[in-house]
Design an enzyme around this catalytic site. Structure first.
Site, PDB file in Angstrom:
ATOM      1  N   TRP A  98       0.865  -1.137   0.043  1.00 48.22           N
ATOM      2  CA  TRP A  98       0.028   0.100   0.019  1.00 48.22           C
ATOM      3  C   TRP A  98       0.821   1.394   0.142  1.00 48.22           C
ATOM      4  O   TRP A  98       0.709   2.091  -0.643  1.00 48.22           O
ATOM      5  CB  TRP A  98      -0.868   0.059   1.344  1.00 48.22           C
ATOM      6  CG  TRP A  98      -1.728   1.058   1.257  1.00 48.22           C
ATOM      7  CD1 TRP A  98      -3.014   1.525   0.941  1.00 48.22           C
ATOM      8  CD2 TRP A  98      -1.459   2.374   2.202  1.00 48.22           C
ATOM      9  NE1 TRP A  98      -3.733   2.707   1.161  1.00 48.22           N
ATOM     10  CE2 TRP A  98      -2.552   3.422   1.901  1.00 48.22           C
ATOM     11  CE3 TRP A  98      -0.193   2.813   2.906  1.00 48.22           C
ATOM     12  CZ2 TRP A  98      -2.554   4.682   2.559  1.00 48.22           C
ATOM     13  CZ3 TRP A  98      -0.387   4.030   3.439  1.00 48.22           C
ATOM     14  CH2 TRP A  98      -1.471   4.815   3.204  1.00 48.22           C
ATOM     15  N   HIS A  99       1.855   1.211   0.563  1.00 48.41           N
ATOM     16  CA  HIS A  99       3.025   2.481   0.724  1.00 48.41           C
ATOM     17  C   HIS A  99       3.710   2.729  -0.555  1.00 48.41           C
ATOM     18  O   HIS A  99       3.843   3.804  -0.734  1.00 48.41           O
ATOM     19  CB  HIS A  99       4.046   2.075   1.853  1.00 48.41           C
ATOM     20  CG  HIS A  99       3.397   2.346   3.145  1.00 48.41           C
ATOM     21  ND1 HIS A  99       2.849   1.251   3.938  1.00 48.41           N
ATOM     22  CD2 HIS A  99       3.341   3.373   4.001  1.00 48.41           C
ATOM     23  CE1 HIS A  99       2.316   1.717   5.271  1.00 48.41           C
ATOM     24  NE2 HIS A  99       2.649   2.937   5.312  1.00 48.41           N
ATOM     25  N   GLY A 100       3.738   1.754  -1.578  1.00 51.13           N
ATOM     26  CA  GLY A 100       4.274   2.175  -2.485  1.00 51.13           C
ATOM     27  C   GLY A 100       4.550   1.107  -3.476  1.00 51.13           C
ATOM     28  O   GLY A 100       4.852  -0.086  -2.968  1.00 51.13           O
TER      29      GLY A 100
END
Length: 475
Positions: free
Chosen positions: A325-327
């Site tokens: 989700w963060h990247g």
């Protein structure tokens, strides 16, 4: 628009004045003003992406209404899939398209195949991960019949685009935030004061702590091969405080600004660096995201029920998804994997709920054992942050390699007494307020000395460090 910018300093009083002095008794017009202000706030960065958030709003507003009217479960599920496909499709395209293309090319080349596939010049819309998850929770909750669909497009649009928490959270649930747009709001002096206190403390975290640490973090991480072990360890510690000050500072400002307009947002951080194990850390860090994954991914997978194998599988899934989700970078996935590995022993020993109270509760200082727990948890969290901060996995492992070399012939850098004093001050205030939102001083003289001191530090370091983007804008 950045919270720590001159534009926002002008924007906020104008919206606040219109909201309370011109439209105090006109709920619908207050909601329209919030919606318009939110679009200005978001469009200030790049007005072209307003069409994206408006499109997502219309899709989920329509899908929820259609889902509610559907006469069979299969039709309800069909409309839910439309919401999931469109929202996750947009998120996947803007955030992960090039990652998958590059991964496919690397895989093809590794087995001797030629893959002439080009990536695209895609700009990642600010806050897309946050408002996408917020609207998804709405349609999922409507599907589960936990909430009724909103029939007022203005209220729903304002809920999606609510400017205090639009681009970096907290990720609000419709069950908490959406009904507040239907309630008559009257100005509360006490709520406004608590909001301003949170805004001040959030700006201190961001401008004084995070941005000051960032100067050293950037230099150390980008030139790690030139520095000795102690400098690299300090760089990792500085980043731990940078990301906490930056992200929790944003959340504090968001919650405080929302209170100025009569809204209550969920708490997103609860002094996570005073956690005694990794499970407690994740109950206190980015709470809106961790509870989102718990309710919409972990529990549907079976949660902590079932066989030990299923429990372990679910833990790995939740942390890997959180990392992704963060990247679109393997560093985030590896960071998620590390946290899963740290968490699994607690699960196996059935100790993942051992620390649910506040450390040193009803005591001024922690016991030696509690201090050991807090320090050891901070160490493993900081170790994982190295992968979160590094440009790629190779850079992360190189950074760790240089830490364990223990060479003395390289440059020592970062031992800045000024920053260390600021961090000690910060830790002391955090410790004193570990059961509160902000520092509460009863003596009015001390209280105003504190407010003036914090403000002076914000102004001084704001001018010194200039305006720096929030880290989580990239997510």
């Amino acid at each position: 628009m950045l919270f720590n910018s001159l534009a926002f300093l002008i924007f906020l009083p104008i919206v606040f004045s219109c909201y309370w002095f011109l439209l105090q008794k006109q709920l619908r017009y207050q909601n329209i003003l919030i919606l318009g202000a939110s679009y200005v706030f978001y469009g200030w960065w790049d007005w072209r992406f307003l069409s994206l958030i408006i499109f997502s709003t219309i899709v989920d507003y329509s899908v929820a209404k259609a889902m509610h009217k559907a006469t069979s479960d299969s039709k309800r599920k069909y409309f839910l899939y439309i919401s999931l496909a469109i929202n996750l499709g947009l998120l996947g395209f803007f955030k992960y398209f090039n990652f998958f293309i590059e991964s496919w090319v690397d895989l093809s080349q590794s087995i001797g195949l030629r893959a002439n596939i080009s990536t695209l010049s895609i700009i990642l819309p600010v806050g897309i991960s946050f408002y996408t998850f917020q609207t998804l929770s709405y349609t999922i909750d409507v599907y589960r019949r936990k909430i009724e669909p909103e029939t007022d497009i203005i209220k729903f649009s304002a809920f999606v685009a609510f400017f205090p928490q639009l681009v970096a959270g907290p990720i609000e649930r419709a069950s908490n935030l959406l009904p507040q747009f239907s309630l008559k709001r009257t100005f509360s002096y006490e709520k406004a004061v608590s909001g301003v206190q949170l805004i001040l403390w959030g700006l201190f975290k961001k401008v004084v702590i995070a941005d000051s640490c960032a100067t050293y973090v950037n230099i150390i991480f980008e030139n790690s091969e030139n520095y000795n072990s102690s400098t690299l360890i300090l760089g990792a510690i500085f980043f731990a405080f940078q990301i906490y000050g930056d992200f929790s500072g944003y959340s504090d400002i968001a919650i405080g600004v929302a209170r100025l307009f009569g809204f209550d947002l969920m708490t997103n951080f609860k002094k996570p660096y005073f956690s005694r194990d990794i499970a407690e850390f994740w109950r206190r860090w980015h709470i809106s995201l961790s509870t989102w994954f718990r309710d919409y991914v972990y529990i549907p997978l079976g949660g902590s029920k079932g066989s030990l194998g299923i429990k372990i599988r679910n833990v790995f899934i939740i942390f890997l998804v959180s990392g992704f989700w963060h990247g679109a970078n393997l560093t985030f996935i590896f960071w998620g994997l590390l946290n899963a590995l740290f968490f699994i022993p607690l699960l196996l020993l059935n100790k993942n709920r051992s620390n649910t109270n506040t450390v040193a509760e009803n005591h001024v200082f922690p016991s030696l054992y509690e201090l050991y727990q807090v320090v050891s948890t901070f160490i493993i969290v900081t170790f994982a942050w190295i992968f979160f901060r590094a440009e790629n996995l190779k850079a992360a492992f190189t950074y760790l390699q240089h830490i364990f070399e223990w060479t003395t012939d390289k440059i020592t850098y970062g031992w800045n007494l000024e920053i260390l004093i600021l961090l000690i001050l910060f830790i002391v205030i955090e410790w004193v307020t570990r059961t509160k939102e902000t520092l509460q001083l009863q003596n009015p003289y001390f209280r105003w000395i504190y407010y003036i001191g914090i403000t002076q530090l914000i102004l001084f370091y704001g001018a010194k460090n200039n305006v720096v983007d929030f880290i989580y804008f990239q997510f």
